[in-house]
Design an enzyme around this catalytic site. Structure first.
Site, PDB file in Angstrom:
ATOM      1  N   SER A 196       0.639  -0.781   0.042  1.00  0.00           N
ATOM      2  CA  SER A 196      -0.507  -0.021  -0.190  1.00  0.00           C
ATOM      3  C   SER A 196       0.726   0.801  -0.027  1.00  0.00           C
ATOM      4  CB  SER A 196      -0.924   0.122   1.200  1.00  0.00           C
ATOM      5  OG  SER A 196      -0.098  -0.044   2.497  1.00  0.00           O
ATOM      6  N   LYS A 217       1.120   4.617   6.876  1.00  0.00           N
ATOM      7  CA  LYS A 217       0.396   5.844   5.520  1.00  0.00           C
ATOM      8  C   LYS A 217       0.981   7.103   5.664  1.00  0.00           C
ATOM      9  CE  LYS A 217      -2.690   3.036   4.353  1.00  0.00           C
ATOM     10  NZ  LYS A 217      -2.467   1.619   3.515  1.00  0.00           N
TER      11      LYS A 217
END
Length: 184
Positions: free
Chosen positions: A51, A94
């Site tokens: 991701s 993230k």
């Protein structure tokens, strides 16, 4: 001829503690220091998914600084490890896209913060992803997105990240050796 001296030569004091006790004390101190470092200063993390590609790849290992955000606020662009808001037993990594009070929008695969285009040099050239927003980030929260925008479970899915769920800032990739370096 004999020389007499009143100066006595003494041998060093022999430590009466058994050897195993010294080893046990040394191990206990080492374990205590390791726990303190891991709990409060630096912690290693494993990257289980893609991701955050291309910045972090699947199977990378990183070091996260837990001290950074005690002395400064997280800022846009930081790569952050945090407790996943929907299951705080899991850790996610993230990129911080926006802070409380900012408005986030994505149009034609371009990120806008408060209506201003944001350059994202860390994204792959030509990456296309869906429009989103605009949404305003609440005070004390952050908007997080993976660099692999089309394959990232991020704030577009689960909402805003509360400050108290932040673990720390990703600072170094240490494994594999060919990818070792500073996280940017």
């Amino acid at each position: 001829m004999q020389f007499e001296s009143n100066n006595e030569v003494s041998s060093p004091q022999k430590d009466n503690r058994p050897f195993f006790r010294e080893v046990l004390e040394s191990v206990a101190i080492a374990v205590l220091l390791a726990v303190i470092i891991r709990l409060f200063i630096l912690e290693p993390f494993y990257i289980p998914s893609g991701s955050m590609e291309p910045t972090l790849k699947e199977n990378d290992r990183i070091i996260v600084s837990k001290l950074n955000y005690h002395f400064q606020e997280p800022k846009r662009g930081d790569v952050v490890v945090f407790k996943y808001p929907l299951d705080t037993k899991r850790n996610f990594v993230k990129r911080m896209i926006a802070v409380g009070g900012e408005t986030v929008a994505i149009k034609n695969s371009v990120l806008y913060i408060n209506g201003q285009r944001v350059s994202e040099d860390y994204l792959p050239q030509g990456l296309r992803f869906a429009d989103y927003g605009p949404v305003e980030v609440p005070a004390g929260s952050y908007f997080m997105m993976g660099d692999n925008r089309n394959n990232s479970d991020d704030s577009r899915v689960w909402g805003f990240l509360p400050k108290e769920l932040i673990v720390g800032k990703a600072v170094v990739i240490y494994w594999p050796p060919g990818r070792a370096g500073v996280v940017q």
